[in-house]
Structure formats: C-alpha cells, structure tokens
Design a protein around this motif. Structure first.
Motif, PDB file in Angstrom:
ATOM      1  N   LEU A 100     -44.022 -32.057  23.821  1.00 24.25           N
ATOM      2  CA  LEU A 100     -44.767 -31.229  24.774  1.00 24.25           C
ATOM      3  C   LEU A 100     -46.198 -31.714  24.998  1.00 24.25           C
ATOM      4  O   LEU A 100     -46.688 -31.686  26.126  1.00 24.25           O
ATOM      5  CB  LEU A 100     -44.790 -29.777  24.292  1.00 24.25           C
ATOM      6  CG  LEU A 100     -43.467 -29.017  24.394  1.00 24.25           C
ATOM      7  CD1 LEU A 100     -43.548 -27.693  23.651  1.00 24.25           C
ATOM      8  CD2 LEU A 100     -43.082 -28.780  25.850  1.00 24.25           C
ATOM      9  N   ILE A 101     -46.875 -32.156  23.933  1.00 23.81           N
ATOM     10  CA  ILE A 101     -48.281 -32.513  24.104  1.00 23.81           C
ATOM     11  C   ILE A 101     -48.454 -33.788  24.928  1.00 23.81           C
ATOM     12  O   ILE A 101     -49.567 -34.076  25.371  1.00 23.81           O
ATOM     13  CB  ILE A 101     -49.002 -32.668  22.744  1.00 23.81           C
ATOM     14  CG1 ILE A 101     -48.398 -33.801  21.918  1.00 23.81           C
ATOM     15  CG2 ILE A 101     -49.000 -31.375  21.981  1.00 23.81           C
ATOM     16  CD1 ILE A 101     -49.154 -34.049  20.618  1.00 23.81           C
ATOM     17  N   SER A 148     -40.653 -28.066  10.081  1.00 19.80           N
ATOM     18  CA  SER A 148     -41.239 -29.385   9.848  1.00 19.80           C
ATOM     19  C   SER A 148     -40.631 -30.485  10.709  1.00 19.80           C
ATOM     20  O   SER A 148     -41.319 -31.439  11.050  1.00 19.80           O
ATOM     21  CB  SER A 148     -41.091 -29.782   8.365  1.00 19.80           C
ATOM     22  OG  SER A 148     -41.774 -28.873   7.531  1.00 19.80           O
ATOM     23  N   ILE A 149     -39.346 -30.373  11.064  1.00 20.13           N
ATOM     24  CA  ILE A 149     -38.682 -31.439  11.823  1.00 20.13           C
ATOM     25  C   ILE A 149     -38.521 -31.043  13.294  1.00 20.13           C
ATOM     26  O   ILE A 149     -39.102 -31.671  14.190  1.00 20.13           O
ATOM     27  CB  ILE A 149     -37.296 -31.755  11.230  1.00 20.13           C
ATOM     28  CG1 ILE A 149     -37.421 -32.162   9.757  1.00 20.13           C
ATOM     29  CG2 ILE A 149     -36.630 -32.875  12.039  1.00 20.13           C
ATOM     30  CD1 ILE A 149     -38.175 -33.441   9.526  1.00 20.13           C
ATOM     31  N   VAL A 150     -37.746 -30.007  13.549  1.00 16.91           N
ATOM     32  CA  VAL A 150     -37.462 -29.620  14.931  1.00 16.91           C
ATOM     33  C   VAL A 150     -38.737 -29.217  15.663  1.00 16.91           C
ATOM     34  O   VAL A 150     -38.981 -29.645  16.801  1.00 16.91           O
ATOM     35  CB  VAL A 150     -36.430 -28.473  14.974  1.00 16.91           C
ATOM     36  CG1 VAL A 150     -36.159 -28.058  16.415  1.00 16.91           C
ATOM     37  CG2 VAL A 150     -35.137 -28.893  14.284  1.00 16.91           C
ATOM     38  N   ALA A 151     -39.567 -28.408  15.024  1.00 17.47           N
ATOM     39  CA  ALA A 151     -40.801 -27.962  15.670  1.00 17.47           C
ATOM     40  C   ALA A 151     -41.733 -29.135  15.965  1.00 17.47           C
ATOM     41  O   ALA A 151     -42.380 -29.179  17.018  1.00 17.47           O
ATOM     42  CB  ALA A 151     -41.511 -26.933  14.798  1.00 17.47           C
ATOM     43  N   MET A 152     -41.799 -30.096  15.049  1.00 20.76           N
ATOM     44  CA  MET A 152     -42.675 -31.246  15.269  1.00 20.76           C
ATOM     45  C   MET A 152     -42.168 -32.104  16.426  1.00 20.76           C
ATOM     46  O   MET A 152     -42.962 -32.634  17.217  1.00 20.76           O
ATOM     47  CB  MET A 152     -42.769 -32.084  13.994  1.00 20.76           C
ATOM     48  CG  MET A 152     -43.593 -31.444  12.893  1.00 20.76           C
ATOM     49  SD  MET A 152     -45.308 -31.134  13.394  1.00 20.76           S
ATOM     50  CE  MET A 152     -45.923 -32.811  13.492  1.00 20.76           C
ATOM     51  N   LEU A 153     -40.844 -32.245  16.544  1.00 24.23           N
ATOM     52  CA  LEU A 153     -40.285 -32.985  17.674  1.00 24.23           C
ATOM     53  C   LEU A 153     -40.649 -32.303  18.989  1.00 24.23           C
ATOM     54  O   LEU A 153     -41.068 -32.959  19.943  1.00 24.23           O
ATOM     55  CB  LEU A 153     -38.764 -33.088  17.529  1.00 24.23           C
ATOM     56  CG  LEU A 153     -38.233 -34.093  16.508  1.00 24.23           C
ATOM     57  CD1 LEU A 153     -36.722 -33.948  16.354  1.00 24.23           C
ATOM     58  CD2 LEU A 153     -38.580 -35.512  16.904  1.00 24.23           C
ATOM     59  N   LEU A 175     -38.400 -22.855  22.499  1.00 18.71           N
ATOM     60  CA  LEU A 175     -37.831 -23.151  21.183  1.00 18.71           C
ATOM     61  C   LEU A 175     -38.945 -23.320  20.163  1.00 18.71           C
ATOM     62  O   LEU A 175     -38.864 -22.800  19.039  1.00 18.71           O
ATOM     63  CB  LEU A 175     -36.972 -24.417  21.253  1.00 18.71           C
ATOM     64  CG  LEU A 175     -36.398 -24.912  19.914  1.00 18.71           C
ATOM     65  CD1 LEU A 175     -35.507 -23.849  19.283  1.00 18.71           C
ATOM     66  CD2 LEU A 175     -35.630 -26.215  20.112  1.00 18.71           C
ATOM     67  N   LEU A 176     -39.993 -24.030  20.551  1.00 16.74           N
ATOM     68  CA  LEU A 176     -41.133 -24.220  19.657  1.00 16.74           C
ATOM     69  C   LEU A 176     -41.777 -22.880  19.309  1.00 16.74           C
ATOM     70  O   LEU A 176     -42.101 -22.615  18.148  1.00 16.74           O
ATOM     71  CB  LEU A 176     -42.156 -25.151  20.305  1.00 16.74           C
ATOM     72  CG  LEU A 176     -43.424 -25.431  19.493  1.00 16.74           C
ATOM     73  CD1 LEU A 176     -43.084 -26.168  18.209  1.00 16.74           C
ATOM     74  CD2 LEU A 176     -44.423 -26.245  20.324  1.00 16.74           C
ATOM     75  N   VAL A 191     -50.341 -26.115  25.635  1.00 14.91           N
ATOM     76  CA  VAL A 191     -49.571 -26.162  24.393  1.00 14.91           C
ATOM     77  C   VAL A 191     -50.114 -25.141  23.397  1.00 14.91           C
ATOM     78  O   VAL A 191     -49.360 -24.415  22.749  1.00 14.91           O
ATOM     79  CB  VAL A 191     -49.604 -27.577  23.781  1.00 14.91           C
ATOM     80  CG1 VAL A 191     -48.845 -27.595  22.456  1.00 14.91           C
ATOM     81  CG2 VAL A 191     -48.988 -28.585  24.740  1.00 14.91           C
ATOM     82  N   SER A 192     -51.433 -25.072  23.259  1.00  9.30           N
ATOM     83  CA  SER A 192     -52.024 -24.167  22.284  1.00  9.30           C
ATOM     84  C   SER A 192     -51.865 -22.709  22.679  1.00  9.30           C
ATOM     85  O   SER A 192     -52.010 -21.816  21.846  1.00  9.30           O
ATOM     86  CB  SER A 192     -53.508 -24.489  22.086  1.00  9.30           C
ATOM     87  OG  SER A 192     -54.229 -24.292  23.283  1.00  9.30           O
ATOM     88  N   LEU A 193     -51.535 -22.426  23.945  1.00  8.01           N
ATOM     89  CA  LEU A 193     -51.305 -21.055  24.366  1.00  8.01           C
ATOM     90  C   LEU A 193     -50.084 -20.462  23.665  1.00  8.01           C
ATOM     91  O   LEU A 193     -49.930 -19.237  23.597  1.00  8.01           O
ATOM     92  CB  LEU A 193     -51.122 -20.982  25.887  1.00  8.01           C
ATOM     93  CG  LEU A 193     -51.184 -19.582  26.509  1.00  8.01           C
ATOM     94  CD1 LEU A 193     -52.569 -18.985  26.343  1.00  8.01           C
ATOM     95  CD2 LEU A 193     -50.790 -19.623  27.974  1.00  8.01           C
ATOM     96  N   SER A 194     -49.237 -21.313  23.112  1.00  3.76           N
ATOM     97  CA  SER A 194     -48.080 -20.826  22.353  1.00  3.76           C
ATOM     98  C   SER A 194     -48.523 -19.975  21.175  1.00  3.76           C
ATOM     99  O   SER A 194     -47.787 -19.099  20.718  1.00  3.76           O
ATOM    100  CB  SER A 194     -47.233 -22.002  21.854  1.00  3.76           C
ATOM    101  OG  SER A 194     -47.988 -22.838  21.004  1.00  3.76           O
ATOM    102  N   ASN A 195     -49.734 -20.199  20.686  1.00  2.43           N
ATOM    103  CA  ASN A 195     -50.236 -19.422  19.560  1.00  2.43           C
ATOM    104  C   ASN A 195     -50.646 -18.014  19.956  1.00  2.43           C
ATOM    105  O   ASN A 195     -50.956 -17.193  19.094  1.00  2.43           O
ATOM    106  CB  ASN A 195     -51.420 -20.152  18.920  1.00  2.43           C
ATOM    107  CG  ASN A 195     -50.988 -21.417  18.229  1.00  2.43           C
ATOM    108  OD1 ASN A 195     -50.418 -21.390  17.156  1.00  2.43           O
ATOM    109  ND2 ASN A 195     -51.229 -22.545  18.864  1.00  2.43           N
ATOM    110  N   VAL A 196     -50.693 -17.734  21.259  1.00  4.35           N
ATOM    111  CA  VAL A 196     -50.868 -16.357  21.706  1.00  4.35           C
ATOM    112  C   VAL A 196     -49.518 -15.646  21.688  1.00  4.35           C
ATOM    113  O   VAL A 196     -49.397 -14.492  21.271  1.00  4.35           O
ATOM    114  CB  VAL A 196     -51.480 -16.309  23.122  1.00  4.35           C
ATOM    115  CG1 VAL A 196     -51.531 -14.881  23.631  1.00  4.35           C
ATOM    116  CG2 VAL A 196     -52.879 -16.913  23.116  1.00  4.35           C
ATOM    117  N   MET A 197     -48.461 -16.350  22.131  1.00  3.53           N
ATOM    118  CA  MET A 197     -47.133 -15.743  22.172  1.00  3.53           C
ATOM    119  C   MET A 197     -46.524 -15.597  20.780  1.00  3.53           C
ATOM    120  O   MET A 197     -45.796 -14.637  20.511  1.00  3.53           O
ATOM    121  CB  MET A 197     -46.204 -16.589  23.055  1.00  3.53           C
ATOM    122  CG  MET A 197     -46.573 -16.575  24.520  1.00  3.53           C
ATOM    123  SD  MET A 197     -45.367 -17.456  25.535  1.00  3.53           S
ATOM    124  CE  MET A 197     -45.781 -19.144  25.134  1.00  3.53           C
TER     125      MET A 197
END
Length: 302
Positions: A238-239, A228-233, A16-17, A247-253
């Motif tokens: 997750l962290i 700003s809300i859902v993604a931050m939750l 979702l994130l 967690v930062s691997l999401s920035n590859v996907m």
C-alpha cells in the motif's frame, strides 16, 4: 492494471490490513498473559523471519543486499521494532483507549509532514476537514474511557511510537527501492529480529519457563503470521501506491473496529456516545477519501 480496476484491489488490501491491525490488540493480550511482552516480541520477530524466508524461497523472490535495499529494510523495521516496542512499553503507563487515541492522530501528523515539510503531496480543504472530523470522532469515542490521571512517560513513549511509524512510511517511500513486497517485508523482519537481540540482556531474567496455554498460543500464532507477515505484505504494497497520510489513516479506523470486535466477541458494552463517535469517524473517513474515490472511480464510470 488500470486505475479503475486497481481500486477494488487496493481497497480490499487496505481493509484486510485494517482488520488485522484491529484484531492484533486482542491477540497481543492473549499472547502476553503468561509470557513477558518483550520476550513475545523477540520470539515473534525471529519466528516471523523464518516463515518469511521460507515464503521468499517458495515464491522465488530475491532478497537483495545492495545499499539501497538495506536502507529500505532498516526504514521498514521502524514500523516493527521501533513503533511496536514503544507501544508495548507505553502499555505500562496508559490505558489502551488513550493509547489508541494518541496513535489515531498519526494521519493528521503524516498529512502535515507530507504537505508542509516534505512537499510530497497537496491536501485539499475537504481532506483537511475529513481528517479533523475523523480525529475529533476518535477523541469522542475514547474521551470517557481515558483515565483522568495521565502519565507523561506513557505519552512520550506513544509519541515516539507514532513518529517511528510515520517515519517508516516516509522513509520507505523516499528510498523507493525496487523491491517486491515480500522481499521488503522479509528484510525488515530480519532487521527487526536482529535489533530485538539487544533487548535480551535486559529481559533474560524473564525467560519463559513453562508452556503457555492454548489461548496464548492462538494469540501468538495470529501475531506471528497475520500481524507480522500478512500485514507487512499489505503494508508495503500500500505505501508504494498510496500517500503516506492515506495509509496512516488506517490507524483512525483500527481502534473503532477493535471496539466493535470487543463488543461482538467479548460482550463489551458500547455506550451511545461511542456509537455516535464511530459515526463521526466514518463520516470523516468518507470526506477524506472522497476526492480519491471521485477521481479514480466515479469519473471513470461516467
């Protein structure tokens, strides 16, 4: 919740994130077509703070103001007012593909920091190889779209953004404040909103003077609520449960999925080389997560 039962929940929140972050660039493009980008950030953070405070009251979650919680709010704000501010600034100097490419290196940087400097976790050979393959695939996807003329100012801004993002992950985990995700997200949004106030004197001449279009409102609404809300939750949930490099691997996907969304929704052409690169990235992701999947699911199933 057992490790086996929590794995599907964690995977769902993770995806979702990723989907929200992958859709956010299009929403940002829509929202800034008629309004100065920095004003969009200011209004976005103040609006999101109000919504977060309302949700916090409905959920009856506390918003502690002790020193540990305040430090955690500041640490979390680095992923908002820090990373995103420099992304907006870098957009004036770099193509979106090159920006995604540079930010896609964050899992490798986070893994190196966590493994070599902070000693917070140990990466096995397959994870190192998976991260390298994923980043190589990402480079292959955007190699043709990146401009040959690269502005060093944009690269510096993106590096600052990436460092802010990674620092936020490690700092929040290091503080380890006993905060609920909603409390952490609300506190970080409030800090980001207060921090954005210092931008107002520099952008006052660009104050919006007319009502934006429906498309701009849709884009702004998505970034306000989902980004700003859902993604931050999801992010703060997750962290606290995954390694920072994971967690930062999401920035590859994220840029890969954004590319697919662009082709589906905006009829953008994806070259055969880009499709091949997407496959390489997915292979790298599977390689990176294989150890965690094997330990948390397959071994339990047996």
């Amino acid at each position: 919740m057992t490790a086996k039962s929590s794995l599907p929940v964690t995977a769902s929140i993770y995806m979702l994130l990723v989907l929200i972050w992958a859709t956010t660039p299009l929403a940002i493009v829509w929202s800034v077509q008629e309004v100065h980008p920095m004003w969009v950030l200011v209004i976005r953070y103040f609006g999101a703070s109000v919504i977060a405070l309302m949700l916090l009251a409905i959920m009856r979650n506390p918003l502690p103001y002790d020193s540990t919680s305040l430090k955690s709010y500041v640490a979390g704000s680095l992923n908002l007012i820090g990373a995103q501010l420099f992304i907006y600034l870098a957009a004036n100097y770099l193509t979106s593909g090159l920006m995604a490419l540079i930010f896609g290196f964050s899992p490798l940087i986070a893994g190196l920091i966590g493994h070599v400097i902070l000693k917070t976790h140990k990466l096995v050979a397959l994870q190192w190889l998976g991260m390298a393959v994923a980043v190589a695939g990402l480079s292959f996807v955007f190699a043709e779209s990146a401009e040959s003329k690269v502005n060093p100012i944009g690269i510096v801004l993106m590096l600052i953004s990436m460092v802010s993002y990674i620092s936020s992950i490690f700092w929040v985990k290091q503080i380890n404040a006993p905060l609920k995700p909603m409390s952490q997200a609300t506190g970080s949004l409030l800090v980001s909103a207060l921090g954005s106030v210092f931008m107002i004197p520099f952008i006052w001449q660009h104050f919006p003077t007319h009502m934006p279009s429906t498309q701009a409102w849709i884009g702004f609404g998505f970034t306000l609520v989902m980004s700003s809300i859902v993604a931050m939750l999801c992010y703060f949930w997750l962290i606290r449960r995954l390694a920072a490099s994971t967690v930062s691997l999401s920035n590859v996907m994220t840029p890969i999925i954004a590319l697919i969304l662009g082709a589906t929704l905006n009829h953008e052409h994806i070259s055969p080389n880009a499709i091949l690169g997407i496959g390489v990235v997915m292979l790298g992701i599977v390689m990176y997560f294989w150890k965690e999947w094997k330990q948390n699911y397959f071994s339990k199933k047996a």
